[in-house]
Design a protein around this motif. Structure first.
Motif, PDB file in Angstrom:
ATOM      1  N   ALA A 122       0.830  -1.205   0.000  1.00 60.22           N
ATOM      2  CA  ALA A 122       0.000   0.000   0.000  1.00 60.22           C
ATOM      3  C   ALA A 122       0.864   1.253   0.000  1.00 60.22           C
ATOM      4  CB  ALA A 122      -0.928  -0.003   1.217  1.00 60.22           C
ATOM      5  N   VAL A 123       1.956   1.237   0.773  1.00 63.90           N
ATOM      6  CA  VAL A 123       2.889   2.368   0.792  1.00 63.90           C
ATOM      7  C   VAL A 123       3.486   2.567  -0.591  1.00 63.90           C
ATOM      8  CG1 VAL A 123       5.126   3.150   1.651  1.00 63.90           C
ATOM      9  CG2 VAL A 123       3.429   2.239   3.240  1.00 63.90           C
ATOM     10  N   VAL A 124       3.920   1.489  -1.221  1.00 63.39           N
ATOM     11  CA  VAL A 124       4.553   1.590  -2.538  1.00 63.39           C
ATOM     12  C   VAL A 124       3.582   2.122  -3.582  1.00 63.39           C
ATOM     13  CG1 VAL A 124       5.519   0.230  -4.430  1.00 63.39           C
ATOM     14  CG2 VAL A 124       6.322  -0.145  -2.090  1.00 63.39           C
ATOM     15  N   LEU A 125       2.382   1.554  -3.639  1.00 66.62           N
ATOM     16  CA  LEU A 125       1.431   1.971  -4.671  1.00 66.62           C
ATOM     17  C   LEU A 125       0.967   3.411  -4.478  1.00 66.62           C
ATOM     18  CD1 LEU A 125      -0.834  -1.164  -5.257  1.00 66.62           C
ATOM     19  CD2 LEU A 125       1.199  -0.423  -6.505  1.00 66.62           C
ATOM     20  N   SER A 126       1.029   3.914  -3.237  1.00 66.59           N
ATOM     21  CA  SER A 126       0.554   5.274  -2.978  1.00 66.59           C
ATOM     22  C   SER A 126       1.474   6.349  -3.551  1.00 66.59           C
ATOM     23  CB  SER A 126       0.395   5.495  -1.469  1.00 66.59           C
ATOM     24  OG  SER A 126       1.666   5.609  -0.835  1.00 66.59           O
ATOM     25  N   ILE A 127       2.710   5.991  -3.910  1.00 63.72           N
ATOM     26  CA  ILE A 127       3.667   7.010  -4.358  1.00 63.72           C
ATOM     27  C   ILE A 127       4.145   6.773  -5.788  1.00 63.72           C
ATOM     28  CG2 ILE A 127       4.440   7.601  -2.039  1.00 63.72           C
ATOM     29  CD1 ILE A 127       6.828   5.766  -2.422  1.00 63.72           C
ATOM     30  N   PHE A 128       3.450   5.895  -6.528  1.00 60.56           N
ATOM     31  CA  PHE A 128       3.797   5.637  -7.919  1.00 60.56           C
ATOM     32  C   PHE A 128       2.597   5.896  -8.823  1.00 60.56           C
ATOM     33  CE2 PHE A 128       7.387   3.494  -6.046  1.00 60.56           C
ATOM     34  CZ  PHE A 128       8.377   3.571  -7.017  1.00 60.56           C
ATOM     35  N   PRO A 129       2.853   6.168 -10.110  1.00 60.97           N
ATOM     36  CA  PRO A 129       1.747   6.358 -11.057  1.00 60.97           C
ATOM     37  C   PRO A 129       0.898   5.099 -11.191  1.00 60.97           C
ATOM     38  CG  PRO A 129       3.810   7.169 -11.978  1.00 60.97           C
ATOM     39  CD  PRO A 129       4.169   6.420 -10.732  1.00 60.97           C
ATOM     40  N   VAL A 130      -0.363   5.295 -11.512  1.00 60.12           N
ATOM     41  CA  VAL A 130      -1.322   4.204 -11.614  1.00 60.12           C
ATOM     42  C   VAL A 130      -0.934   3.210 -12.699  1.00 60.12           C
ATOM     43  CG1 VAL A 130      -3.737   3.654 -12.089  1.00 60.12           C
ATOM     44  CG2 VAL A 130      -3.150   5.683 -10.755  1.00 60.12           C
ATOM     45  N   ALA A 131      -0.359   3.673 -13.786  1.00 59.66           N
ATOM     46  CA  ALA A 131      -0.055   2.799 -14.916  1.00 59.66           C
ATOM     47  C   ALA A 131       0.917   1.683 -14.553  1.00 59.66           C
ATOM     48  CB  ALA A 131       0.521   3.615 -16.074  1.00 59.66           C
ATOM     49  N   LEU A 132       1.629   1.829 -13.439  1.00 64.13           N
ATOM     50  CA  LEU A 132       2.597   0.811 -13.023  1.00 64.13           C
ATOM     51  C   LEU A 132       2.029  -0.161 -12.000  1.00 64.13           C
ATOM     52  CD1 LEU A 132       5.777   3.063 -12.605  1.00 64.13           C
ATOM     53  CD2 LEU A 132       5.245   1.515 -14.491  1.00 64.13           C
ATOM     54  N   ARG A 133       0.715  -0.115 -11.773  1.00 63.79           N
ATOM     55  CA  ARG A 133       0.119  -0.850 -10.658  1.00 63.79           C
ATOM     56  C   ARG A 133       0.380  -2.352 -10.697  1.00 63.79           C
ATOM     57  NH1 ARG A 133      -5.252   1.036  -8.275  1.00 63.79           N
ATOM     58  NH2 ARG A 133      -3.693   2.103  -7.030  1.00 63.79           N
ATOM     59  N   ALA A 134       0.001  -3.023 -11.775  1.00 62.55           N
ATOM     60  CA  ALA A 134       0.172  -4.481 -11.809  1.00 62.55           C
ATOM     61  C   ALA A 134       1.651  -4.860 -11.806  1.00 62.55           C
ATOM     62  CB  ALA A 134      -0.526  -5.076 -13.027  1.00 62.55           C
ATOM     63  N   THR A 135       2.467  -4.077 -12.515  1.00 60.88           N
ATOM     64  CA  THR A 135       3.897  -4.366 -12.542  1.00 60.88           C
ATOM     65  C   THR A 135       4.502  -4.252 -11.150  1.00 60.88           C
ATOM     66  OG1 THR A 135       4.102  -3.588 -14.821  1.00 60.88           O
ATOM     67  CG2 THR A 135       6.116  -3.670 -13.514  1.00 60.88           C
ATOM     68  N   LEU A 136       4.198  -3.155 -10.440  1.00 63.72           N
ATOM     69  CA  LEU A 136       4.721  -2.979  -9.090  1.00 63.72           C
ATOM     70  C   LEU A 136       4.172  -4.026  -8.137  1.00 63.72           C
ATOM     71  CD1 LEU A 136       4.615   0.902  -8.769  1.00 63.72           C
ATOM     72  CD2 LEU A 136       6.663  -0.531  -8.741  1.00 63.72           C
ATOM     73  N   SER A 137       2.876  -4.354  -8.287  1.00 64.46           N
ATOM     74  CA  SER A 137       2.283  -5.376  -7.420  1.00 64.46           C
ATOM     75  C   SER A 137       2.987  -6.710  -7.613  1.00 64.46           C
ATOM     76  CB  SER A 137       0.778  -5.526  -7.725  1.00 64.46           C
ATOM     77  OG  SER A 137       0.088  -4.336  -7.445  1.00 64.46           O
ATOM     78  N   GLY A 138       3.146  -7.111  -8.883  1.00 64.05           N
ATOM     79  CA  GLY A 138       3.823  -8.374  -9.150  1.00 64.05           C
ATOM     80  C   GLY A 138       5.255  -8.370  -8.673  1.00 64.05           C
ATOM     81  N   THR A 139       5.951  -7.241  -8.902  1.00 64.97           N
ATOM     82  CA  THR A 139       7.356  -7.155  -8.488  1.00 64.97           C
ATOM     83  C   THR A 139       7.478  -7.182  -6.969  1.00 64.97           C
ATOM     84  OG1 THR A 139       7.875  -5.854 -10.458  1.00 64.97           O
ATOM     85  CG2 THR A 139       9.451  -5.766  -8.639  1.00 64.97           C
ATOM     86  N   PHE A 140       6.613  -6.443  -6.295  1.00 66.50           N
ATOM     87  CA  PHE A 140       6.684  -6.393  -4.836  1.00 66.50           C
ATOM     88  C   PHE A 140       6.356  -7.750  -4.234  1.00 66.50           C
ATOM     89  CE2 PHE A 140       5.390  -5.231  -0.539  1.00 66.50           C
ATOM     90  CZ  PHE A 140       6.391  -4.345  -0.183  1.00 66.50           C
ATOM     91  N   ILE A 141       5.298  -8.373  -4.729  1.00 65.99           N
ATOM     92  CA  ILE A 141       4.942  -9.692  -4.227  1.00 65.99           C
ATOM     93  C   ILE A 141       6.057 -10.692  -4.533  1.00 65.99           C
ATOM     94  CG2 ILE A 141       3.281 -11.576  -4.415  1.00 65.99           C
ATOM     95  CD1 ILE A 141       1.151  -9.441  -5.040  1.00 65.99           C
ATOM     96  N   ALA A 142       6.706 -10.507  -5.689  1.00 65.13           N
ATOM     97  CA  ALA A 142       7.810 -11.399  -6.058  1.00 65.13           C
ATOM     98  C   ALA A 142       8.962 -11.311  -5.073  1.00 65.13           C
ATOM     99  CB  ALA A 142       8.319 -11.069  -7.460  1.00 65.13           C
ATOM    100  N   GLY A 143       9.030 -10.221  -4.310  1.00 60.15           N
ATOM    101  CA  GLY A 143      10.050 -10.121  -3.279  1.00 60.15           C
ATOM    102  C   GLY A 143       9.997 -11.295  -2.319  1.00 60.15           C
ATOM    103  N   GLY A 144       8.788 -11.851  -2.138  1.00 58.12           N
ATOM    104  CA  GLY A 144       8.670 -13.030  -1.300  1.00 58.12           C
ATOM    105  C   GLY A 144       9.462 -14.194  -1.860  1.00 58.12           C
ATOM    106  N   ALA A 145       9.353 -14.392  -3.172  1.00 59.03           N
ATOM    107  CA  ALA A 145      10.096 -15.488  -3.804  1.00 59.03           C
ATOM    108  C   ALA A 145      11.596 -15.219  -3.776  1.00 59.03           C
ATOM    109  CB  ALA A 145       9.616 -15.690  -5.234  1.00 59.03           C
ATOM    110  N   PHE A 146      11.988 -13.956  -4.034  1.00 55.62           N
ATOM    111  CA  PHE A 146      13.413 -13.630  -3.994  1.00 55.62           C
ATOM    112  C   PHE A 146      13.961 -13.782  -2.577  1.00 55.62           C
ATOM    113  CE2 PHE A 146      12.344 -10.728  -7.729  1.00 55.62           C
ATOM    114  CZ  PHE A 146      12.639 -11.735  -8.646  1.00 55.62           C
ATOM    115  N   GLY A 147      13.138 -13.418  -1.578  1.00 55.30           N
ATOM    116  CA  GLY A 147      13.546 -13.636  -0.192  1.00 55.30           C
ATOM    117  C   GLY A 147      13.707 -15.119   0.106  1.00 55.30           C
ATOM    118  N   ALA A 148      12.816 -15.920  -0.502  1.00 59.94           N
ATOM    119  CA  ALA A 148      12.933 -17.368  -0.328  1.00 59.94           C
ATOM    120  C   ALA A 148      14.229 -17.884  -0.948  1.00 59.94           C
ATOM    121  CB  ALA A 148      11.730 -18.071  -0.957  1.00 59.94           C
ATOM    122  N   VAL A 149      14.598 -17.306  -2.105  1.00 61.48           N
ATOM    123  CA  VAL A 149      15.858 -17.684  -2.743  1.00 61.48           C
ATOM    124  C   VAL A 149      17.014 -17.467  -1.771  1.00 61.48           C
ATOM    125  CG1 VAL A 149      17.507 -17.108  -4.564  1.00 61.48           C
ATOM    126  CG2 VAL A 149      15.075 -17.200  -5.089  1.00 61.48           C
TER     127      VAL A 149
END
Length: 446
Positions: A122-149
């Motif tokens: 929510a913090v991240v999406l609040s400070i970025f343009p709307v057009a990047l929403r799905a990309t940022l959501s996927g990238t941020f959520i992907a941090g979980g997988a990278f953290g798992a790595v």
């Protein structure tokens, strides 16, 4: 349009992403040392799975109230508290003398992590343009997988070199250091100004940042409780919650049990199993990012196409993982497993974007908290635990052959969401969206 300076936005994203890495490093380091704990404490697969699932269960149960608290009392404060708690609890795991103490420490890891995923995004999406929403959501959520790595790879290497206790200690200390840096750099007052501008309908920049062009508007000065029913106000948003959670059942199982799978069936050492599983966790993370990027690209003119990405990822993972676990050990199996892993969580970005589009910007953290609740209770918590229980009866390979079937239910949920999406947008306020974000008039439902 950027609601804050671009450099500051990317700095906040980098630190938030770093904390998410720490979150999942603390969560997933356990999986790297499964073989050691199983041998030292004589644990069953069900017990091992419970140590993994208790974290996701705590996240699922507590993420909604903690996200609601963050929306009301400050997201940065909540994030700092969360990161500090899970890091201290991870150090506590290193000091555990038996299964019971480890279970309690893992419970507190989950309590600490409960608010982070939803509030952080929510913090991240609040400070970025709307057009990047799905990309940022996927990238941020992907941090979980990278953290798992990092968790399974570094954890496996540290455990083999210095013992499993040091694997937990390293992750906890890293989290404490990163939390301190976050607290110095990220300031609540700057985020509050962004949120305030988003609540002001006269501020086009703020409205663009905090909400989607598909999302229903969030009127100023409306009590938060008035928006909460809209978290479940449509069939399509509920379908996004359910489909996302069920699909993550598959991805969570891979993240938790691949280290043990490689140890048992490919006869790799703890460090080698962690490295191999880390590679597949990386593939899962890349798939999350690609799912968000593809979703944004193909839905630039017709937003309903985001659902097609989610459906495609679910069906693709079903087919590829089913085939992979039927094949004999070897390069062909590993290749099929890699492609299945790539698609196993690719629906995360599109699903998060749909939740954002169909809920008010004023309860963004709570909406993502609801999504995290669904992800945890339907996927992240039951996936590792049920797979462990099943593995005790039919073996780990037999259990992994059953897991991909959950993607059938996820696909069904996404198809239902797609069917209702446009009429739900019309009903909850989507008519405010410009033509570029919706179907051509002739194709809209009457």
């Amino acid at each position: 349009m950027w609601p804050v300076p671009r450099g500051y936005a990317w700095t906040v994203f980098a630190l938030s992403f770093g904390l998410l890495l720490s979150d999942y490093m603390s969560r997933q380091v356990l999986n790297a040392v499964f073989p050691m704990l199983k041998s030292e404490w004589l644990l069953s697969d069900a017990a091992l799975g419970s140590l993994s699932s208790i974290v996701a269960l705590a996240v699922g149960v507590l993420t909604f109230p903690m996200s609601l608290m963050a929306d009301r009392w400050g997201r940065v404060r909540c994030l700092l508290f969360a990161a500090t708690l899970w890091s201290i609890a991870t150090v506590g795991c290193a000091m555990s003398a038996d299964y019971g103490q480890m279970f309690v420490a893992r419970l507190f890891v989950g309590i600490g992590e409960a608010a982070y995923g939803s509030v952080g995004i929510a913090v991240v999406l609040s400070i970025f343009p709307v057009a990047l929403r799905a990309t940022l959501s996927g990238t941020f959520i992907a941090g979980g997988a990278f953290g798992a790595v990092l968790g399974v790879s570094i954890g496996g290497a540290v455990a083999q070199a210095a013992g499993w206790r040091w694997a937990f200690a390293v992750m906890g200390i890293f989290g404490l250091v990163l939390a301190a840096v976050y607290g110095v750099v990220v300031k609540e007052r700057r985020l509050v100004r962004v949120a305030d501008s988003a609540e002001d309908p006269s501020d086009a920049a703020g409205a663009s940042a905090a909400g989607s062009r598909d999302a229903p508007p969030a009127p100023a000065n409306v009590p938060l409780r008035a928006h909460l029913p809209r978290l479940f106000s449509s069939v399509s948003v509920i379908s996004a919650y359910v489909g996302s959670g069920l699909q993550l059942f598959v991805a969570a199982t891979l993240l938790s049990w691949l280290p043990s799978y490689f140890n048992r069936y490919y006869h790799l050492t703890t460090a080698q199993s962690g490295s191999a599983a880390g590679g597949y966790a990386l593939i899962i993370g890349v798939g999350m990012i690609l799912g968000g990027v593809v979703s944004d690209r193909i839905s630039a003119g017709v937003s309903i196409r985001k659902w097609a990405v989610a459906v495609g990822c679910s069906l693709g993972s079903l087919v590829l993982l089913t085939v992979a676990f039927q094949l004999p050990d070897g390069p062909v199996q590993l290749g099929a497993l890699a492609f299945g892993a790539l698609l196993s969580a690719g629906s995360a970005g599109p699903a998060a974007a749909m939740v954002a589009n169909l809920t008010p910007a004023s309860v963004a953290a709570t909406a993502f908290g609801t999504l995290t609740l669904a992800n945890s209770l339907l996927g992240l918590a039951p996936g590792p635990a049920l797979t462990g229980v099943l593995a005790d009866h039919v073996g780990l390979l037999g259990a992994l052959r059953v897991v991909p079937l959950v993607a059938i239910a996820a696909t069904a949920a996404f198809l239902v969401g797609r069917h209702w999406y446009e009429r739900d947008l019309l009903r909850v306020g989507g008519l405010a969206a410009p033509a570029a974000e919706s179907e051509p008039p002739a194709e809209r439902p009457s």
